[in-house]
Design an enzyme around this catalytic site. Structure first.
Site, PDB file in Angstrom:
ATOM      1  CG  HIS A 166      -6.805   0.484   6.088  1.00 45.08           C
ATOM      2  ND1 HIS A 166      -7.500   0.790   4.947  1.00 45.08           N
ATOM      3  CD2 HIS A 166      -5.607  -0.013   5.667  1.00 45.08           C
ATOM      4  CE1 HIS A 166      -6.770   0.491   3.879  1.00 45.08           C
ATOM      5  NE2 HIS A 166      -5.625  -0.003   4.302  1.00 45.08           N
TER       6      HIS A 166
ATOM      7  N   GLY B  10       9.648   0.433   9.775  1.00 43.73           N
ATOM      8  CA  GLY B  10       9.347   1.185   8.565  1.00 43.73           C
ATOM      9  C   GLY B  10       8.268   2.235   8.703  1.00 43.73           C
TER      10      GLY B  10
ATOM     11  CE1 TYR C 276      -0.277  -0.943  -3.275  1.00 39.07           C
ATOM     12  CE2 TYR C 276       0.635   0.624  -1.706  1.00 39.07           C
ATOM     13  CZ  TYR C 276      -0.352   0.272  -2.594  1.00 39.07           C
ATOM     14  OH  TYR C 276      -1.407   1.115  -2.811  1.00 39.07           O
TER      15      TYR C 276
ATOM     16  CB  ALA D 283      -3.429  -3.155  -7.086  1.00 39.63           C
TER      17      ALA D 283
ATOM     18  CE  LYS E 212      -1.164   0.633  -6.473  1.00 43.28           C
ATOM     19  NZ  LYS E 212      -2.422   0.568  -7.241  1.00 43.28           N
TER      20      LYS E 212
ATOM     21  CG  ASN F 215      -3.163   6.941   5.836  1.00 46.29           C
ATOM     22  OD1 ASN F 215      -2.166   7.402   5.289  1.00 46.29           O
ATOM     23  ND2 ASN F 215      -3.095   6.007   6.764  1.00 46.29           N
TER      24      ASN F 215
END
Length: 328
Positions: free
Chosen positions: A189, A283, A141, A75, A145, A170
């Protein structure tokens, strides 16, 4: 078992493949290498370079093959990118997942493990976050899913396919032997970005917001070691009963702030890792921490790495050995 791992050249898929091969499973890895790395795939796994959007790839994977299970990681995975390029996530990710599920149903594959996301919980009402939280995807995203989770639910209802959606928090860290790790291009990340500063590849790390309602003002997140995450996938695959359907949150159950990560990384690397304070990102919730109880009750699973130190130390081991990531 004979297993298909899609996205097995990616960060999490490569660690799961490594564990599967190590225990003696026959593994087929499919990856289009847009974000994955051929060097990350275990040499004893059969590798198919292909895209699940292409009929030829599906024929190569399924004609004359019988799988005992599928683990689907393939993905696009960047939340921020999904806000700018939504059709990659609402079309491509969903079509790829649908094509795979259709082929799996036609071949009567009995078990399917889906790599899902905690981005399904945009505004959790309670912390830590349990599976009873209302599903409210926070981005295209997360929406994509959720669509695949729903398709898996229908395959369970109509075809009896056993399925489990694992909703990640995470993922971080690397294999303890240091031969596989995290290599995203571009990297987004926190932990690898911090370690790039320690390697001299960045001048400083930006902390996005220091005025959140948390003890030190920075965001708190749940970091789970990639090896704990990979182990949970295999336990779920083995435990799925015929016709069973589950969705479980997958995190460490512990929260650490951005400033906690920085301080731990300084201790592990011995580098000062300068930081700059930037504005909040749109967000970003203040706190996201998983409730692991459902997964623990089902599988008897609990994370073996419950603090930041071993997570960051394993990541540092990988990045020092591979400062430029995997070879192209």
């Amino acid at each position: 078992m004979k297993l298909l791992v899609t996205g097995g050249a990616g960060y999490i898929g490569s660690h799961v493949t490594d564990l599967l091969v190590a225990r003696g499973d026959e593994v087929v890895v499919c990856d289009n290498l847009v974000n994955g790395h051929r060097a990350a795939v275990h040499p004893e796994a059969r590798f198919v370079h292909g895209d699940l959007l292409q009929a030829d790839t599906l024929r190569t994977l399924f004609d004359g093959q019988r799988y005992d299970g599928i683990l689907h990681f393939a993905a696009y995975t960047l939340v921020n990118e999904s806000m700018e390029r939504p059709w990659r996530y609402l079309r491509d990710n969903v079509l790829a997942g649908g094509n795979l599920l259709q082929a799996a149903a036609e071949q009567e594959v009995p078990r399917f493990i889906l790599s899902s996301t905690a981005n399904l919980y945009e505004e959790p009402q309670r912390l830590p976050i349990g599976e009873d939280e209302p599903v409210q995807p926070g981005s295209p995203y997360g929406e994509g899913k959720h669509m695949i989770e729903r398709m898996l639910g229908w395959m369970n209802r109509l075809q009896g396919m056993a399925g489990c959606s694992l909703r990640y928090f995470n993922a971080a860290g690397a294999h303890p032997e240091g031969h596989i790790g995290e290599d995203h291009r571009p990297e987004t990340h926190l932990i690898p970005l911090v370690l790039q500063v320690a390697l001299g590849q960045r001048e400083a790390i930006t902390v996005f917001g220091d005025d959140y309602p948390t003890p030190d003002g920075s965001c708190i997140r749940d970091y789970i070691h990639v090896m704990d995450l990979a182990a949970a996938h295999i336990l779920a695959l083995d435990a799925l009963a015929e016709g069973e359907l589950r969705a479980c949150n997958l995190g460490s159950g512990h929260g650490y702030s951005v400033l906690d990560v920085l301080e731990c990384a300084r201790e592990v690397t011995g580098h000062p890792i300068p930081a700059r304070i930037g504005p909040r990102r749109a967000g970003d919730p203040a706190v996201l921490v998983a409730d692991n109880d459902a997964l623990g009750r089902w599988l008897g699973w609990s994370p073996q790495h419950t603090t930041l130190q071993p997570i960051i130390a394993s990541a540092w081991n990988w990045h020092r050995r591979h400062p430029q990531g995997y070879p192209e």
